[in-house]
Design a protein around this motif. Structure first.
Motif, PDB file in Angstrom:
ATOM      1  N   VAL A  69       0.835  -1.204   0.000  1.00 45.58           N
ATOM      2  CA  VAL A  69       0.000   0.000   0.000  1.00 45.58           C
ATOM      3  C   VAL A  69       0.870   1.254   0.000  1.00 45.58           C
ATOM      4  CG1 VAL A  69      -1.678   1.333   1.335  1.00 45.58           C
ATOM      5  CG2 VAL A  69      -1.941  -1.148   1.121  1.00 45.58           C
ATOM      6  N   THR A  70       1.977   1.208   0.716  1.00 48.02           N
ATOM      7  CA  THR A  70       2.859   2.379   0.768  1.00 48.02           C
ATOM      8  C   THR A  70       3.414   2.727  -0.613  1.00 48.02           C
ATOM      9  OG1 THR A  70       4.689   0.901   1.383  1.00 48.02           O
ATOM     10  CG2 THR A  70       3.528   2.038   3.173  1.00 48.02           C
ATOM     11  N   THR A  71       3.661   1.697  -1.418  1.00 45.04           N
ATOM     12  CA  THR A  71       4.158   1.942  -2.773  1.00 45.04           C
ATOM     13  C   THR A  71       3.072   2.574  -3.636  1.00 45.04           C
ATOM     14  OG1 THR A  71       5.661   0.061  -2.587  1.00 45.04           O
ATOM     15  CG2 THR A  71       5.208   0.874  -4.799  1.00 45.04           C
ATOM     16  N   VAL A  72       1.842   2.101  -3.479  1.00 39.69           N
ATOM     17  CA  VAL A  72       0.716   2.703  -4.203  1.00 39.69           C
ATOM     18  C   VAL A  72       0.580   4.172  -3.818  1.00 39.69           C
ATOM     19  CG1 VAL A  72      -1.784   2.673  -4.529  1.00 39.69           C
ATOM     20  CG2 VAL A  72      -0.503   0.521  -4.463  1.00 39.69           C
ATOM     21  N   ASN A  73       0.718   4.456  -2.527  1.00 42.24           N
ATOM     22  CA  ASN A  73       0.648   5.851  -2.076  1.00 42.24           C
ATOM     23  C   ASN A  73       1.734   6.692  -2.742  1.00 42.24           C
ATOM     24  OD1 ASN A  73      -1.518   5.341  -0.385  1.00 42.24           O
ATOM     25  ND2 ASN A  73      -0.228   4.961   1.408  1.00 42.24           N
ATOM     26  N   THR A  74       2.911   6.105  -2.891  1.00 36.81           N
ATOM     27  CA  THR A  74       4.006   6.815  -3.562  1.00 36.81           C
ATOM     28  C   THR A  74       3.644   7.129  -5.007  1.00 36.81           C
ATOM     29  OG1 THR A  74       5.687   5.784  -2.152  1.00 36.81           O
ATOM     30  CG2 THR A  74       6.425   6.668  -4.264  1.00 36.81           C
ATOM     31  N   TYR A  75       3.034   6.155  -5.691  1.00 41.31           N
ATOM     32  CA  TYR A  75       2.614   6.393  -7.077  1.00 41.31           C
ATOM     33  C   TYR A  75       1.676   7.592  -7.162  1.00 41.31           C
ATOM     34  CZ  TYR A  75       4.384   1.685  -8.168  1.00 41.31           C
ATOM     35  OH  TYR A  75       5.168   0.572  -8.333  1.00 41.31           O
ATOM     36  N   PHE A  76       0.682   7.627  -6.282  1.00 44.54           N
ATOM     37  CA  PHE A  76      -0.304   8.709  -6.354  1.00 44.54           C
ATOM     38  C   PHE A  76       0.284  10.044  -5.910  1.00 44.54           C
ATOM     39  CE2 PHE A  76      -3.303   5.198  -6.738  1.00 44.54           C
ATOM     40  CZ  PHE A  76      -4.132   5.692  -7.742  1.00 44.54           C
ATOM     41  N   ASN A  77       1.234  10.013  -5.004  1.00 40.00           N
ATOM     42  CA  ASN A  77       1.917  11.256  -4.632  1.00 40.00           C
ATOM     43  C   ASN A  77       2.697  11.814  -5.822  1.00 40.00           C
ATOM     44  OD1 ASN A  77       0.970  11.232  -2.005  1.00 40.00           O
ATOM     45  ND2 ASN A  77       2.762  10.150  -1.194  1.00 40.00           N
ATOM     46  N   ARG A  78       3.323  10.922  -6.585  1.00 39.22           N
ATOM     47  CA  ARG A  78       4.069  11.357  -7.766  1.00 39.22           C
ATOM     48  C   ARG A  78       3.125  11.911  -8.830  1.00 39.22           C
ATOM     49  NH1 ARG A  78       7.981   6.045  -8.359  1.00 39.22           N
ATOM     50  NH2 ARG A  78       9.441   6.547  -6.671  1.00 39.22           N
ATOM     51  N   ILE A  79       1.980  11.249  -8.992  1.00 40.70           N
ATOM     52  CA  ILE A  79       0.987  11.735  -9.958  1.00 40.70           C
ATOM     53  C   ILE A  79       0.532  13.137  -9.580  1.00 40.70           C
ATOM     54  CG2 ILE A  79      -1.357  11.384 -10.835  1.00 40.70           C
ATOM     55  CD1 ILE A  79      -0.822   8.330 -10.475  1.00 40.70           C
ATOM     56  N   ALA A  80       0.219  13.326  -8.299  1.00 37.40           N
ATOM     57  CA  ALA A  80      -0.226  14.641  -7.824  1.00 37.40           C
ATOM     58  C   ALA A  80       0.851  15.693  -8.053  1.00 37.40           C
ATOM     59  CB  ALA A  80      -0.591  14.560  -6.343  1.00 37.40           C
ATOM     60  N   GLN A  81       2.108  15.323  -7.827  1.00 33.33           N
ATOM     61  CA  GLN A  81       3.206  16.268  -8.021  1.00 33.33           C
ATOM     62  C   GLN A  81       3.334  16.669  -9.486  1.00 33.33           C
ATOM     63  OE1 GLN A  81       6.990  14.831  -6.648  1.00 33.33           O
ATOM     64  NE2 GLN A  81       8.124  16.595  -7.419  1.00 33.33           N
ATOM     65  N   ARG A  82       3.195  15.699 -10.381  1.00 34.01           N
ATOM     66  CA  ARG A  82       3.329  16.006 -11.808  1.00 34.01           C
ATOM     67  C   ARG A  82       2.214  16.941 -12.276  1.00 34.01           C
ATOM     68  NH1 ARG A  82       5.337  10.587 -11.725  1.00 34.01           N
ATOM     69  NH2 ARG A  82       7.495  10.548 -12.458  1.00 34.01           N
ATOM     70  N   TYR A  83       1.005  16.722 -11.782  1.00 36.85           N
ATOM     71  CA  TYR A  83      -0.082  17.629 -12.163  1.00 36.85           C
ATOM     72  C   TYR A  83       0.073  18.996 -11.507  1.00 36.85           C
ATOM     73  CZ  TYR A  83      -2.668  14.310 -14.958  1.00 36.85           C
ATOM     74  OH  TYR A  83      -3.045  13.454 -15.968  1.00 36.85           O
ATOM     75  N   ALA A  84       0.573  19.026 -10.281  1.00 36.83           N
ATOM     76  CA  ALA A  84       0.797  20.308  -9.606  1.00 36.83           C
ATOM     77  C   ALA A  84       1.801  21.154 -10.379  1.00 36.83           C
ATOM     78  CB  ALA A  84       1.279  20.074  -8.179  1.00 36.83           C
ATOM     79  N   GLU A  85       2.799  20.503 -10.978  1.00 32.98           N
ATOM     80  CA  GLU A  85       3.797  21.227 -11.773  1.00 32.98           C
ATOM     81  C   GLU A  85       3.176  21.887 -12.996  1.00 32.98           C
ATOM     82  OE1 GLU A  85       6.592  18.157 -12.556  1.00 32.98           O
ATOM     83  OE2 GLU A  85       7.554  18.284 -10.582  1.00 32.98           O
TER      84      GLU A  85
END
Length: 217
Positions: free
Chosen positions: A178-194
């Motif tokens: 689950v922690t890895t999945v959370n990392t994926y979604f954090n990265r997705i959010a960061q890319r869209y925030a950029e």
């Protein structure tokens, strides 16, 4: 049948909407000095089975038969056909997948008929051709959509099927925590925030990815 010679073009169109085929056919007939022959088809298979060989093919990005745009472009390019994506879809990801597969241009169905003819001629001449400024932006603007990694896309596609976020990891291949999945979604959010697109939760991430066209395949 041999290919056309000189400046006149044999124009193929792959689209599963009769109104589009009729409309492009009318444009072709209105330009006999440019279009030597019009070859309509409802699918790539139908076009390739036709004894007439086009110089340029206008290919709809979203065919109802479920064929992937990149696969369709590759099949046509393997036959030495020039492909121009012909679309009403303004999502950048499917368009760019077609370009990476070898499409030589983008024409929007909403653009005027004369720009369509110009795009066909430019593509046949070897240029990367677009029918308008919007088509150019969709094809080239790197700030228009987020670049997502394969595993991030896998998580989004599983989420789109209705699997809860906490269970996504066990459905991924290979499975992850689950922690890895959370990392994926954090990265997705960061890319869209950029890109100035705030993503506050996984469902907003899913919405943005769908808007870009990431989840088609």
């Amino acid at each position: 049948m041999s290919r056309s010679a000189g400046d006149r073009v044999r124009l193929g169109v792959v689209d599963d909407h009769d109104v589009v085929l009729v409309g492009v056919g009318a444009i072709a007939r209105a330009n006999p000095g440019v279009i030597a022959e019009f070859i309509p088809a409802g699918s790539v298979d139908e076009l390739l089975a036709d004894p007439a060989v086009p110089d340029v093919v206008l290919l709809d990005v979203n065919l109802a038969d479920g064929t992937d745009v990149a696969d369709s472009v590759r099949r046509l390019v393997e036959r030495d056909l020039v492909v121009v994506l012909y679309t009403s879809d303004v999502r950048p990801v499917p368009i760019r997948r077609g370009i990476r597969a070898g499409a030589r241009g983008v024409a929007l169905k909403s653009d005027p008929a004369d720009t369509l003819i110009d795009t066909v001629l430019d593509a046949r001449a070897g240029d990367f051709a677009v029918s308008s400024e919007l088509a150019h932006v969709l094809a080239t603007d790197e700030t228009l959509c987020a670049r997502l990694a394969p595993r991030e896309l896998e998580a989004l596609r599983l989420l789109a099927t209705g699997i809860p976020k906490k269970q996504l990891g066990r459905w991924m291949q290979p499975p992850v925590e689950v922690t890895t999945v959370n990392t994926y979604f954090n990265r997705i959010a960061q890319r869209y925030a950029e890109l100035g697109r705030n993503v506050g939760n996984v469902y907003q991430a899913l919405r943005e990815a769908e808007a870009d066209g990431h989840l088609d395949r």
